[in-house]
Design a protein around this motif. Structure first.
Motif, short mmCIF file in Angstrom:
data_model
loop_
_atom_site.label_atom_id
_atom_site.label_comp_id
_atom_site.label_asym_id
_atom_site.label_seq_id
_atom_site.Cartn_x
_atom_site.Cartn_y
_atom_site.Cartn_z
N LEU A 137 -43.43 -16.69 9.40
CA LEU A 137 -42.34 -16.34 10.09
C LEU A 137 -42.30 -14.91 11.00
O LEU A 137 -42.10 -14.86 12.09
CB LEU A 137 -41.03 -16.20 9.34
CG LEU A 137 -40.39 -17.15 8.77
CD1 LEU A 137 -39.20 -16.87 7.81
CD2 LEU A 137 -39.80 -18.36 9.74
N LYS A 140 -44.79 -16.25 13.69
CA LYS A 140 -44.01 -16.88 14.73
C LYS A 140 -43.11 -16.16 15.70
O LYS A 140 -42.75 -16.28 16.90
CB LYS A 140 -43.26 -17.96 13.95
CG LYS A 140 -44.13 -19.06 13.46
CD LYS A 140 -43.08 -20.08 12.80
CE LYS A 140 -42.11 -20.70 13.87
NZ LYS A 140 -41.60 -21.89 13.18
N ASN A 141 -42.95 -14.87 15.12
CA ASN A 141 -41.95 -13.67 15.89
C ASN A 141 -42.78 -12.71 16.38
O ASN A 141 -42.15 -11.51 16.59
CB ASN A 141 -40.76 -13.27 15.13
CG ASN A 141 -39.50 -14.48 14.68
OD1 ASN A 141 -38.80 -14.47 15.46
ND2 ASN A 141 -39.91 -15.31 13.80
N GLY A 142 -43.96 -12.88 16.73
CA GLY A 142 -44.75 -11.80 17.39
C GLY A 142 -45.23 -10.79 16.52
O GLY A 142 -45.62 -9.62 16.93
N ARG A 143 -44.94 -10.68 15.17
CA ARG A 143 -45.30 -9.80 14.29
C ARG A 143 -46.79 -10.05 13.64
O ARG A 143 -47.18 -10.99 13.65
CB ARG A 143 -44.46 -9.42 13.07
CG ARG A 143 -43.07 -9.57 13.43
CD ARG A 143 -42.59 -8.25 14.00
NE ARG A 143 -40.85 -8.27 14.60
CZ ARG A 143 -40.20 -7.94 13.86
NH1 ARG A 143 -40.36 -7.42 12.48
NH2 ARG A 143 -38.82 -7.75 14.04
N ASN A 264 -45.16 -4.75 17.74
CA ASN A 264 -43.83 -5.45 17.41
C ASN A 264 -43.79 -5.28 15.84
O ASN A 264 -42.64 -5.50 15.28
CB ASN A 264 -44.20 -6.79 17.72
CG ASN A 264 -44.25 -7.08 19.20
OD1 ASN A 264 -43.50 -6.29 20.06
ND2 ASN A 264 -44.95 -8.02 19.48
N LYS A 376 -35.91 -11.16 5.81
CA LYS A 376 -35.88 -12.18 6.97
C LYS A 376 -34.85 -11.51 7.88
O LYS A 376 -35.26 -11.17 9.23
CB LYS A 376 -35.57 -13.50 6.50
CG LYS A 376 -35.57 -14.46 7.66
CD LYS A 376 -35.38 -15.83 7.21
CE LYS A 376 -35.13 -16.73 8.51
NZ LYS A 376 -34.28 -16.72 9.44
N LEU A 381 -36.25 -12.16 11.54
CA LEU A 381 -37.06 -13.06 11.86
C LEU A 381 -36.51 -14.51 11.90
O LEU A 381 -35.32 -14.66 11.40
CB LEU A 381 -38.08 -13.08 10.60
CG LEU A 381 -38.92 -12.10 10.32
CD1 LEU A 381 -39.69 -12.16 9.10
CD2 LEU A 381 -39.74 -11.72 11.43
#
Length: 381
Positions: A137, A140-143, A264, A376, A381
């Motif tokens: 996750l 997928k969220n740019g982290r 990020n 999360k 996320l």
């Protein structure tokens, strides 16, 4: 050396090879063991950050670590642990989907994915469907994401965050999942299943083709300044605490150095893996060495987090191992007298410590799956 002798003894008889650790643990069970930490280590007071923003989360797992492990280690170090700097403490219920007493497969999957699963499963639900972990996750969220452990990488906890299988013992299959897991930083042991495989695959070569650097020693890893890293330093597990020194702390801080280059933010899982082994072996000496190594790693991470100001640190366990009981001791001498009640896992709740922005979300009594959902939500996320 102690662990090497134990492994050698286990190899004496092929017939008993799989059950030997438990047989040897049985000889120590329910018998008093005394441990004295001859040279206590210094612990400093850490001032928590005052901000509320959460850019990074570091989840630290002491495999098999209960309140009794922590209190015994606290006593041995003359009433001081880095963990004492945590701002809040909660309790986590560790049962899995089909058994009251969990294992690291199901227990770690709950922490990694927010779902209870069956005993011995890793990264999947009870029907065998793959679940997304906090590492996935985050990516997928740019982290960025990372995993640093002291065990072999096909062991349950790191696999829970990176792999998917209905049986944690399917080791050859499990390690192949690392090639496509997408995690930015991986550190641990277990090279023997990544190369010279029966299927002819060279997983190190495949990882390099995916853009990973694959250092095989701490010295090689230390020289890396950026990019994705998959570092395996040992054939199976990393060495005993006394032999490897502060390797877990160094590997963890290297993860932070590399992952923090992402503006990020990042998610990082760090495991004190061998607490579980020494709980199974009912070996108090090695158990305290590993617990103190984990605590010193917690200290290094929390010091960095305090300076960073935007990092939440959560410290917990997947279950308890050994049924450890502190029956006597002397605080001023760093002496503890303990007994073990089992060579397996027990069903006690385990602590959840928290430090940094968002710490107040980890108080009370809750399911182990809630650790995932809280993180999360806090990371968005």
């Amino acid at each position: 050396m102690k662990r090497i002798l134990l492994i050698a003894a286990c190899a004496v008889s092929v017939m008993f090879s799989e059950m030997c650790p438990n047989v040897m643990a049985q000889s120590r069970r329910d018998k008093e063991q005394t441990y004295v930490l001859q040279t206590p280590y210094a612990v400093e007071k850490i001032t928590p950050p005052k901000g509320k923003k959460i850019k990074n989360v570091i989840l630290m797992i002491g495999d098999g670590m209960s309140l009794m492990h922590v209190y015994s280690a606290w006593t041995a170090n003359r009433g001081k642990l880095w963990l004492d700097n945590c701002q809040a403490v909660g309790l986590s219920k560790t049962y899995c989907a089909n058994k009251l007493i969990t294992d690291s497969g199901a227990g770690g999957t709950a922490l990694a994915t927010g779902h209870k699963t069956n005993y011995h499963m890793v990264g999947v639900d009870p029907d065998g469907k793959p679940l997304e972990s906090l590492c996935t996750l985050a990516n997928k969220n740019g982290r960025s994401s990372g995993v640093a452990v002291t065990c072999r990488l096909w062991d349950a906890t790191p696999a829970d965050f990176c792999c998917h299988n209905t049986d944690r013992d399917a080791e050859d299959e499990i390690v192949t999942d690392y090639v496509n897991c997408g995690v930015d930083y991986v550190f641990g042991g277990g090279s023997k299943l990544f190369e010279n495989r029966a299927d002819g695959r060279d997983l190190f070569k495949e990882l390099r083709e995916k853009g990973y650097q694959t250092p095989r020693s701490w010295e090689e890893l230390a020289g890396i300044k950026q990019g994705k890293v998959f570092c395996i330093t040992d054939t199976v597990d990393t060495p005993l605490p006394a032999e490897r020194g502060d390797l877990l702390a160094r590997a963890s801080m290297k993860a932070i150095e590399l992952l923090d280059q992402n503006p990020n933010g990042f998610f990082l899982m760090i495991e004190g893996s061998q607490l579980d082994d020494y709980g199974h072996f009912n070996d108090l000496d090695l158990l305290m060495q590993e617990t103190h190594d984990f605590d010193r790693t917690v200290g290094r991470v929390m010091q960095w987090a305090a300076q960073d100001g935007e990092t939440l640190v959560v410290v917990t366990a997947d279950h308890e191992t050994g049924g450890l009981t502190l029956v006597d001791g002397e605080l001023n001498e760093g002496k503890i007298v303990c007994k073990f009640s089992t060579g397996g896992h027990s069903g006690v709740m385990v602590p959840v410590y928290s430090f940094g922005p968002g710490y107040e979300n980890f108080t009370g009594i809750f399911e182990n799956t809630d650790v995932f959902w809280k993180i999360k939500k806090l990371m968005g996320l």
